[in-house]
Scaffold this motif. Structure first.
Motif, PDB file in Angstrom:
ATOM      1  N   LEU A  10       0.834  -1.199   0.000  1.00  0.00           N
ATOM      2  CA  LEU A  10       0.000   0.000   0.000  1.00  0.00           C
ATOM      3  C   LEU A  10       0.867   1.246   0.000  1.00  0.00           C
ATOM      4  O   LEU A  10       2.008   1.243   0.488  1.00  0.00           O
ATOM      5  CB  LEU A  10      -0.893   0.017   1.246  1.00  0.00           C
ATOM      6  CG  LEU A  10      -1.869  -1.139   1.420  1.00  0.00           C
ATOM      7  CD1 LEU A  10      -2.651  -0.969   2.719  1.00  0.00           C
ATOM      8  CD2 LEU A  10      -2.822  -1.235   0.235  1.00  0.00           C
ATOM      9  N   LEU A  11       0.325   2.322  -0.538  1.00  0.00           N
ATOM     10  CA  LEU A  11       0.940   3.644  -0.431  1.00  0.00           C
ATOM     11  C   LEU A  11       0.204   4.410   0.649  1.00  0.00           C
ATOM     12  O   LEU A  11      -1.014   4.612   0.571  1.00  0.00           O
ATOM     13  CB  LEU A  11       0.853   4.390  -1.756  1.00  0.00           C
ATOM     14  CG  LEU A  11       1.922   4.064  -2.804  1.00  0.00           C
ATOM     15  CD1 LEU A  11       1.609   4.771  -4.117  1.00  0.00           C
ATOM     16  CD2 LEU A  11       3.304   4.488  -2.304  1.00  0.00           C
ATOM     17  N   VAL A  12       0.919   4.830   1.677  1.00  0.00           N
ATOM     18  CA  VAL A  12       0.334   5.541   2.813  1.00  0.00           C
ATOM     19  C   VAL A  12       0.727   7.014   2.692  1.00  0.00           C
ATOM     20  O   VAL A  12       1.921   7.344   2.662  1.00  0.00           O
ATOM     21  CB  VAL A  12       0.827   4.951   4.142  1.00  0.00           C
ATOM     22  CG1 VAL A  12       0.255   5.730   5.322  1.00  0.00           C
ATOM     23  CG2 VAL A  12       0.453   3.477   4.230  1.00  0.00           C
ATOM     24  N   GLY A  13      -0.264   7.888   2.614  1.00  0.00           N
ATOM     25  CA  GLY A  13       0.011   9.298   2.394  1.00  0.00           C
ATOM     26  C   GLY A  13      -0.080  10.132   3.655  1.00  0.00           C
ATOM     27  O   GLY A  13      -0.573   9.679   4.695  1.00  0.00           O
ATOM     28  N   PRO A  14       0.401  11.369   3.604  1.00  0.00           N
ATOM     29  CA  PRO A  14       0.271  12.286   4.744  1.00  0.00           C
ATOM     30  C   PRO A  14      -1.195  12.481   5.113  1.00  0.00           C
ATOM     31  O   PRO A  14      -2.090  12.425   4.268  1.00  0.00           O
ATOM     32  CB  PRO A  14       0.894  13.580   4.212  1.00  0.00           C
ATOM     33  CG  PRO A  14       1.795  13.154   3.088  1.00  0.00           C
ATOM     34  CD  PRO A  14       1.125  11.977   2.467  1.00  0.00           C
ATOM     35  N   GLY A  15      -1.419  12.699   6.408  1.00  0.00           N
ATOM     36  CA  GLY A  15      -2.774  12.947   6.890  1.00  0.00           C
ATOM     37  C   GLY A  15      -3.620  11.717   7.099  1.00  0.00           C
ATOM     38  O   GLY A  15      -4.823  11.828   7.357  1.00  0.00           O
ATOM     39  N   SER A  16      -3.014  10.532   7.034  1.00  0.00           N
ATOM     40  CA  SER A  16      -3.798   9.302   7.134  1.00  0.00           C
ATOM     41  C   SER A  16      -3.763   8.664   8.518  1.00  0.00           C
ATOM     42  O   SER A  16      -4.402   7.625   8.730  1.00  0.00           O
ATOM     43  CB  SER A  16      -3.292   8.286   6.096  1.00  0.00           C
ATOM     44  OG  SER A  16      -1.937   7.946   6.330  1.00  0.00           O
TER      45      SER A  16
END
Length: 479
Positions: A10-16
């Motif tokens: 998975l790609l985990v982005g800022p604000g998650s």
């Protein structure tokens, strides 16, 4: 949904970051105990001064220098400790083992003024990112894991917030025949993500089950912690015992010492009975490279030893350690240690409990990262009365199912919050001792890791085999 090992990268982005996904439910609304909060606010000098008041034999300057040391290889670790007493009543903490992929954040309550991601973010900013800054690779950031998705996804989210980048969250099951990671020539880690294979400049590694089967000891990509630290003692109970003894000899003049039960490493199966007899007939027998409560056999009496011998694989080697038990249990071992245990409950029952103390290290040295406790399933009594000793003595919360999946017996978790910490019977003295014992154990393993490298920085297979004479492991590393 919390990701699970064996599923897609998975790609985990800022604000998650969402607290409900990264903490146990009983920790979400809890606040850290005031005594623990006071301890966590202490600086190196205060810790050294407090330790000196209880241990006048220890040099306060040496304590402060130890805490300010910046390790070369082993930057994040958790030690498991027992609060024990000797036959003459002296109380102290002993290190059972040191873990190079330690859980902790999901069990750690927050301070009154802290944000939800506080513990995760502190470790990322104070320790991981300074290590990652040394990477010579132009590539992605990643978190690589085989269990504990709750915590690993929390680190990925905190890393994304700290850097503003999307982070690869990479599940790698132990038996995965087509893992989504590989190490190219030159030691660069690549991960197969949504956009195909990508180079990784730095990765937080939470591979707990024989990680050397999936990553080499040394890589050009910064691995936090490298598999080198696992082989040196973070996932190798046999070499950890050697590392502790070596450091104790080195610091003997300072009054410092890593306290452990008597430990006999890499004992052939044919010699186990004799070693257990030498420890008074009671012992803990461990598979050297296991973790999460796997491969640990408690022996109280000949029946449990016979059961172990029937199950043990011929040709295997084991770590045999003096048992910490009940003061009334018969044993001829010396020095004899018994559990202090939890504060008696309303029924008068006492349970064995261990303390997991997690530390991280950055440019200014060490700091506490998290701590929690776990209690055993059954109470500690003067007689086992037919109860298997492992039910009374083992505390690990992880339980592995036949299909390889994991579950957690969180009903035995004792967070360091208002509701649970007092049951441990620990004070500021014990917290300071646990901190220092953990740091000393980490430094011992870090120095052992340095011994396993050649002058050019490559892994010294021959040197490792000489220090850790286990042909099976040596063959696995050469494969």
């Amino acid at each position: 949904m919390t990701p699970q090992p064996g599923r897609e990268v998975l790609l985990v982005g800022p604000g998650s970051f969402e607290a409900v996904r990264h903490y146990y439910p009983q920790v979400l609304g809890a606040r850290v105990h005031p005594l623990v909060e006071r301890f966590l606010a202490m600086d190196h000098g205060q810790v050294a001064a407090h330790h000196a008041r209880r241990h006048p034999e220890a040099n306060p300057g040496a304590v402060a220098r130890v805490l300010a040391t910046v390790p070369r290889h082993f930057h994040w670790a958790g030690a498991d400790l027992f609060n024990v007493a000797t036959e003459d009543g002296r109380r102290h903490l002993v290190v059972l083992e040191t873990n190079s992929s330690p859980s902790g954040q999901k069990s750690m309550p927050r301070g009154a003024s802290e944000q939800p991601s506080c513990g995760y973010r502190r470790l990322i900013e104070g320790s991981f990112l300074p290590c990652a800054a040394a990477s010579p690779i132009d590539g992605e950031l990643a978190v690589v894991y085989d269990k504990n998705a709750m915590e690993c996804s929390g680190y990925a989210a905190a890393l994304a917030d700290a850097t503003g980048e999307r982070v690869l969250l990479v599940p790698v099951a132990e038996a995965d025949r087509d893992p989504p990671l590989r190490v190219h020539a030159g030691g660069v880690l690549h991960v197969r993500g949504p956009a195909g294979w990508r180079p990784v400049r730095a990765a937080l590694r939470y591979l707990t089950q024989q990680p050397w089967t999936r990553l080499p000891p040394v890589t050009a990509t910064v691995i936090y912690n490298p598999v080198l630290a696992c082989l040196a003692g973070g996932r190798n109970k046999a070499l950890a015992a050697r590392a502790y003894a070596d450091l104790n000899a080195e610091v003997a003049t300072t009054g410092l010492r890593i306290e452990t039960p008597e430990t006999l490493p890499l004992v052939p199966l044919a010699e186990v009975r004799a070693m257990v007899a030498g420890l008074g007939g009671a012992a803990v027998i461990k598979t050297p490279y296991s973790n999460a409560g796997q491969g640990i056999f408690t022996v109280v009496g000949p029946g449990e030893l016979d059961a172990f011998m029937r199950l043990a694989e011929p040709g295997a080697r084991f770590v045999v350690q003096a048992l910490v038990g009940h003061a009334a249990w018969d044993s001829r071992a010396a020095p004899r240690l018994h559990h202090v245990g939890t504060v008696p409950c309303a029924r008068g029952e006492v349970h064995v409990a261990d303390l997991r103390f997690v530390v991280s290290a950055g440019p200014q040295g060490f700091s506490p990262a998290a701590l929690y406790a776990r209690r055993a399933r059954r109470p500690l009594r003067a007689s086992l009365d037919g109860v298997a000793s492992r039910q009374v003595l083992l505390t690990n919360l992880s339980v592995r199912a036949p299909d390889g999946s994991w579950r957690q017996e969180t009903e035995r978790l004792l967070p360091v919050d208002h509701a649970h910490f007092d049951a441990l019977g620990l004070g500021l003295d014990e917290l300071v001792d646990a901190y220092l014992q953990t740091v000393l154990a980490v430094l011992a393993i870090d120095r052992m890791a340095a011994r396993l490298l050649r002058a050019d920085g490559s892994f010294d297979h021959a040197g490792f085999a000489a220090l850790n004479p286990d042909p099976r492991l040596a063959a696995a590393l050469q494969a």
